[in-house]
Design a protein around this motif. Structure first.
Motif, PDB file in Angstrom:
ATOM      1  N   GLY A 292      44.986  31.980  45.558  1.00 15.84           N
ATOM      2  CA  GLY A 292      44.091  31.139  44.788  1.00 15.84           C
ATOM      3  C   GLY A 292      43.937  29.791  45.312  1.00 15.84           C
ATOM      4  N   ASN A 293      44.085  28.891  44.383  1.00 12.94           N
ATOM      5  CA  ASN A 293      43.962  27.360  44.809  1.00 12.94           C
ATOM      6  C   ASN A 293      44.756  26.984  46.053  1.00 12.94           C
ATOM      7  OD1 ASN A 293      42.683  26.509  42.244  1.00 12.94           O
ATOM      8  ND2 ASN A 293      44.512  27.125  41.064  1.00 12.94           N
ATOM      9  N   LEU A 294      44.261  26.099  46.657  1.00 13.21           N
ATOM     10  CA  LEU A 294      45.003  25.386  47.734  1.00 13.21           C
ATOM     11  C   LEU A 294      46.147  24.811  47.080  1.00 13.21           C
ATOM     12  CD1 LEU A 294      45.033  23.874  50.716  1.00 13.21           C
ATOM     13  CD2 LEU A 294      43.358  22.595  49.871  1.00 13.21           C
ATOM     14  N   ALA A 295      47.160  24.857  47.874  1.00 10.31           N
ATOM     15  CA  ALA A 295      48.290  24.376  47.447  1.00 10.31           C
ATOM     16  C   ALA A 295      48.324  22.981  47.784  1.00 10.31           C
ATOM     17  CB  ALA A 295      49.512  24.869  48.181  1.00 10.31           C
ATOM     18  N   THR A 296      48.975  22.069  46.808  1.00 14.32           N
ATOM     19  CA  THR A 296      49.095  20.519  47.004  1.00 14.32           C
ATOM     20  C   THR A 296      49.888  20.290  48.208  1.00 14.32           C
ATOM     21  OG1 THR A 296      48.809  20.322  44.500  1.00 14.32           O
ATOM     22  CG2 THR A 296      49.360  18.468  45.846  1.00 14.32           C
ATOM     23  N   GLU A 297      51.165  20.960  48.368  1.00 15.16           N
ATOM     24  CA  GLU A 297      51.823  20.443  49.395  1.00 15.16           C
ATOM     25  C   GLU A 297      51.159  20.829  50.779  1.00 15.16           C
ATOM     26  OE1 GLU A 297      52.290  22.897  47.258  1.00 15.16           O
ATOM     27  OE2 GLU A 297      53.950  22.455  46.136  1.00 15.16           O
ATOM     28  N   ASP A 298      50.322  21.861  50.891  1.00 12.04           N
ATOM     29  CA  ASP A 298      49.819  22.280  52.169  1.00 12.04           C
ATOM     30  C   ASP A 298      48.795  20.881  52.441  1.00 12.04           C
ATOM     31  OD1 ASP A 298      51.208  24.322  52.005  1.00 12.04           O
ATOM     32  OD2 ASP A 298      49.515  25.851  52.070  1.00 12.04           O
ATOM     33  N   LEU A 299      48.123  20.694  51.518  1.00 13.21           N
ATOM     34  CA  LEU A 299      46.882  19.350  51.575  1.00 13.21           C
ATOM     35  C   LEU A 299      47.733  18.247  52.006  1.00 13.21           C
ATOM     36  CD1 LEU A 299      43.978  18.902  51.173  1.00 13.21           C
ATOM     37  CD2 LEU A 299      44.557  18.394  48.778  1.00 13.21           C
ATOM     38  N   VAL A 300      48.689  17.864  51.326  1.00 18.51           N
ATOM     39  CA  VAL A 300      49.513  16.376  51.286  1.00 18.51           C
ATOM     40  C   VAL A 300      50.080  16.567  52.549  1.00 18.51           C
ATOM     41  CG1 VAL A 300      51.299  15.103  50.594  1.00 18.51           C
ATOM     42  CG2 VAL A 300      49.888  15.862  49.066  1.00 18.51           C
ATOM     43  N   TYR A 301      50.641  17.530  53.207  1.00 15.35           N
ATOM     44  CA  TYR A 301      51.326  17.769  54.616  1.00 15.35           C
ATOM     45  C   TYR A 301      50.279  17.398  55.891  1.00 15.35           C
ATOM     46  CZ  TYR A 301      53.857  19.216  58.675  1.00 15.35           C
ATOM     47  OH  TYR A 301      54.337  19.022  59.729  1.00 15.35           O
ATOM     48  N   PHE A 302      49.047  18.351  55.225  1.00  7.91           N
ATOM     49  CA  PHE A 302      48.008  18.176  56.602  1.00  7.91           C
ATOM     50  C   PHE A 302      47.542  16.984  56.599  1.00  7.91           C
ATOM     51  CE2 PHE A 302      43.438  18.971  57.162  1.00  7.91           C
ATOM     52  CZ  PHE A 302      43.546  19.791  58.372  1.00  7.91           C
TER      53      PHE A 302
END
Ligand code: MG
Length: 308
Positions: free
Chosen positions: A247-257
């Motif tokens: 479901g939701n985009l993961a915060t870790e993936d977003l921050v890393y990106f």
């Protein structure tokens, strides 16, 4: 273009509400305070909804009272579906709420038992009451790109609902890809007209990673000028319309990106990942859907320093 984004963390509400396991108030407090310590300042903490329908959120009053007693320094938001929810929020001194509607009538009727039109007039009433109480309001629009009951949704259908919400006294409107079907092209079709209308500071995007497109969509939104992104720690939340899917985009993936693109997020990546791992340790058998967190965990076991 500013090289800084703001992340709106939805894990404690949008994430946990869609998880089977009900976390204790103490565990939620530790999570929210951990998220705040890692740099996240805007956090959706709970919801004033019916506890018989959403038992995961039944402790929102006591959660907020305890956050205040602990001197919480971030902005805690609570989802409020109606005037009764607003009264509950006011009674415990909540200062930020989130209200919601959708583009498609079928989704809105299933979700809150009213048409989009009816929900927009309720939201108008709620935002006016909230303003009198000195409460800031964030608006969500669901099913902007697709609806689990009506299929594909066009920008032509979505824009009038988003624009109407933006015309109300809300601080921001979050554009939701509820079933994770958006593409970068679809994002452009919705965001471009809003940007040319001068609405950018009031726009956030809420992507789901159901089909692995959330980061591509986030990048497109960033390129178009959007600077607020919703995400959920560990990717918590699943997809309520496709059990087993992300479901939701993961915060870790977003921050890393974004940190690798030299865009400031205000979040300490390592501290965020440690907060996630400590949460997941309390959720029996929950495997993070965040790819970045999986890599962080694996690298920690090998003593690699790549992520730090
Ligand atoms: Mg969501």
């Amino acid at each position: 273009m500013s090289d800084r984004i703001e992340i709106f963390e939805v894990g404690p509400r949008d994430g946990l509400q869609n998880e089977r396991q009900i976390l204790s108030t103490a565990d939620k407090l530790a999570l929210i305070e951990g998220l705040n310590a890692s740099g996240l300042t805007k956090i959706e903490a709970g919801a004033f909804v019916r506890s018989d329908r959403v038992p995961q959120m039944a402790d929102s009053e006591s959660l907020h009272s305890r956050l205040k007693a602990n001197g919480f320094r971030g902005d805690a938001y609570y989802l409020v579906p109606n005037m009764n929810g607003l009264e509950r929020a006011v009674s415990v001194g909540v200062k930020q709420i989130a209200v919601f509607t959708a583009v498609s009538d079928s989704f809105n009727r299933k979700n809150i038992g009213m048409s989009v039109r009816e929900s927009l007039s309720l939201i108008r009433e709620m935002t006016e009451s909230a303003r009198r109480e000195g409460i800031r309001v964030r608006g969500y629009v669901s099913t902007v790109f697709g609806c689990p009951f009506e299929g594909r949704i066009t920008a032509h259908q979505a824009l009038p609902v988003i624009e109407e919400l933006l015309s109300l006294p809300v601080e921001q409107v979050s554009i939701g890809d509820t079933i994770g079907v958006a593409s970068a092209l679809g994002v452009e079709e919705v965001i471009k007209p809003l940007v040319s209308g001068g609405s950018v500071p009031g726009i956030a995007v809420h992507f789901h990673d159901t089909r692995g497109t959330a980061l591509a969509n986030a990048l497109r939104a960033f390129q178009l000028g959007v600077r607020t992104f919703d995400s959920s720690i560990g990717g918590l939340g699943g997809c309520p319309f496709a059990p087993g899917a992300s479901g939701n985009l993961a915060t870790e993936d977003l921050v890393y990106f974004f940190k690798e693109m030299k865009v400031e997020t205000g979040v300490d990546y390592q501290s965020l990942c440690e907060t996630s791992l400590s949460l997941l340790g309390k959720m029996q058998g929950r495997i993070p859907s965040s790819r970045a967190l999986q890599a962080y965990q694996a690298n920690c076991e090998k003593n690699s320093v790549w992520d730090s």
